[in-house]
Enzyme design. Sequence first.
Site, PDB file in Angstrom:
ATOM      1  CB  SER A 181     -12.110  -1.353   2.131  1.00  0.00           C
ATOM      2  OG  SER A 181     -10.570  -1.197   2.808  1.00  0.00           O
ATOM      3  NE  ARG A 199      -2.602   1.261   3.215  1.00  0.00           N
ATOM      4  CZ  ARG A 199      -3.814   0.975   4.175  1.00  0.00           C
ATOM      5  NH1 ARG A 199      -4.301   0.009   4.770  1.00  0.00           N
ATOM      6  NH2 ARG A 199      -3.270   1.854   6.071  1.00  0.00           N
ATOM      7  CE  LYS A 244      -8.757   2.434   4.611  1.00  0.00           C
ATOM      8  NZ  LYS A 244      -8.597   1.187   3.999  1.00  0.00           N
TER       9      LYS A 244
END
Length: 224
Positions: free
Chosen positions: A122, A54, A151
């Site tokens: 997600s 990521r 996040k």
Amino acid sequence: LSTRRLMMQVADRIVRFREADLYVVITEAYCAGRSGLDVLDACLEAGVRLVQLREKHMDDRQLYETARLWRKRTKAAGALFILDDRVDIALASGADGVHLGQNDLPFPAARALAPDLILGLSTHNPEEALAAQEAGASYINIGPIFPTNTKEVPTGAVGTAMIEAIRPLLHIPFTCMGGIKANNIDQVLSAGASIAAVVTAVTAAPDVSAAVAELRKKILQYRA
């Protein structure tokens, strides 16, 4: 590839996904000054078989080159390699899958581009989880379970009660993520999770191998 071959390929990847225990998401900025590749190598050596790259701020060329290196290392270790967001670079680098957020490329478009890849999504509530499953997601992530700095999610932490609410609705695998550490993973596992996704609990640990071993031991105890 023929349709049958594509289906076999994605089915094999999903079997391997279900067998995983710890899902380590690596962003170099959270690697305590080490390179992402060094942390990846330590994770693979410690037995992690499911990893995600990521890097939201790399340019396309750098992300592609990094993904190629990840593919080489994960293939040698027999690990699944998931790339965050980028279906195009996942396909170009030979990744096993892509993880999408609610505001990324719409799921049907991603699946049309990548019929043989694991596609994860997600989710933050039962409605999103069911919609993802009905759209054909390979797996969903539930989170963030606990508060996290890695996040930004407008919902905030959803808590372990969300695992208990979503789990009975699913026939696809799911992961849980967000603030999961060695000192709270038991709460996640006792709520019904069998694959825990982590970032800094592993990537920022002084000893990556020891952190992996501790988390995997807890997960495997719950599975026994």
